[in-house]
Design a protein around this motif. Sequence first.
Motif, short mmCIF file in Angstrom:
data_model
loop_
_atom_site.label_atom_id
_atom_site.label_comp_id
_atom_site.label_asym_id
_atom_site.label_seq_id
_atom_site.Cartn_x
_atom_site.Cartn_y
_atom_site.Cartn_z
N ARG A 45 0.60 -1.31 -0.21
CA ARG A 45 0.48 -0.38 0.19
C ARG A 45 0.81 1.55 0.02
O ARG A 45 0.47 2.03 -0.70
CB ARG A 45 -0.88 0.17 1.40
N VAL A 46 2.13 1.43 0.97
CA VAL A 46 3.07 2.57 0.83
C VAL A 46 3.76 2.42 -0.30
O VAL A 46 3.44 3.64 -1.11
CB VAL A 46 4.24 2.90 1.72
N ARG A 47 4.05 1.53 -0.94
CA ARG A 47 4.41 1.79 -2.56
C ARG A 47 3.83 2.41 -3.42
O ARG A 47 3.95 3.11 -4.85
CB ARG A 47 5.01 0.18 -2.66
N LEU A 48 2.72 1.50 -3.47
CA LEU A 48 1.05 1.90 -4.20
C LEU A 48 1.17 3.59 -4.15
O LEU A 48 1.01 4.60 -5.23
CB LEU A 48 0.13 1.39 -4.14
N TRP A 49 0.75 3.83 -2.78
CA TRP A 49 0.61 6.28 -2.85
C TRP A 49 2.34 6.15 -3.40
O TRP A 49 1.61 7.37 -4.10
CB TRP A 49 0.88 5.76 -1.04
N LEU A 50 3.22 5.37 -2.95
CA LEU A 50 4.60 6.18 -3.21
C LEU A 50 4.47 6.66 -4.88
O LEU A 50 4.81 7.53 -5.52
CB LEU A 50 5.30 5.54 -3.03
N GLU A 51 4.16 5.10 -5.58
CA GLU A 51 4.57 5.31 -6.73
C GLU A 51 3.55 6.29 -7.69
O GLU A 51 3.55 6.95 -8.48
CB GLU A 51 4.17 3.77 -7.34
N LYS A 52 2.18 6.89 -7.28
CA LYS A 52 1.09 6.87 -7.68
C LYS A 52 0.76 8.04 -7.16
O LYS A 52 0.32 8.89 -8.64
CB LYS A 52 -0.47 6.55 -7.49
N ALA A 53 1.07 8.87 -6.34
CA ALA A 53 0.57 9.96 -5.48
C ALA A 53 2.12 10.82 -5.59
O ALA A 53 2.22 11.88 -6.53
CB ALA A 53 -0.32 9.84 -4.30
N VAL A 54 2.91 10.35 -5.10
CA VAL A 54 4.23 11.30 -4.65
C VAL A 54 5.12 11.29 -5.58
O VAL A 54 5.55 12.11 -6.36
CB VAL A 54 4.79 10.65 -3.17
N ARG A 77 -1.73 13.25 2.71
CA ARG A 77 -1.72 12.62 3.40
C ARG A 77 -1.02 10.75 2.81
O ARG A 77 -1.05 10.78 1.45
CB ARG A 77 -3.69 11.94 3.12
N ALA A 78 -1.53 9.98 3.68
CA ALA A 78 -0.83 8.77 3.24
C ALA A 78 -1.54 7.61 3.66
O ALA A 78 -2.37 7.38 4.51
CB ALA A 78 0.97 8.55 3.81
#
Length: 190
Positions: free
Chosen positions: A12-21, A133-134
């Motif tokens: 989930r964190v990688r998804l957030w990093l890759e798609k959002a950050v 937000r994360a």
Amino acid sequence: MNTNEIACVETRVRLWLEKAVIGLNLCPFAKSVYVRGQVRLVVSDAQDAQALTARLYEELQLLAATPAQQIDTTLLIIPAMFEVFDDFNNYLDIADAVLDELELVGDIQLASFHPRYQFADTDADDISNYTNRAPYPILHLLREDSLDKAAQQYPDPSVIFERNIAVVRELGPQGWEKLLQDGQEGEVTR
């Protein structure tokens, strides 16, 4: 936490990093260190401030002792604590004290992310809060040297913040949620 739970949190964190950050370019410095494998993801199983603080000491000392080419930055992910944002925000005083005690102020900086992050003087549903937000509470341990090098490209860092607000405002809360769903296109590969 068992191995499967840790893997789920990391995903989930990688998804957030890759798609959002990275995908939305919320942090223009993130992609290069991420694709080079210099971002350390650490899932803490701490359930109280004492255990989390012990882990924070370990991670700060490891980051300080490791060359940036190996670990440039660390995300200390805290899935079992701080459901309430104010509790997390209050813990940041302890985290800053740890940084000071280890004499790493000026070498390492802390940034914070939370599922219900809220900047001072904003409403909880203000879209600007989404920039921090994360999926879980996260303490981001950043090297000052790396920030200084990256910031040379952006002499006025407020431009980044203003751009980020414009991006999340255009996306909106529903767009943000859709972006972070599994199966979306455009993931950054390592």
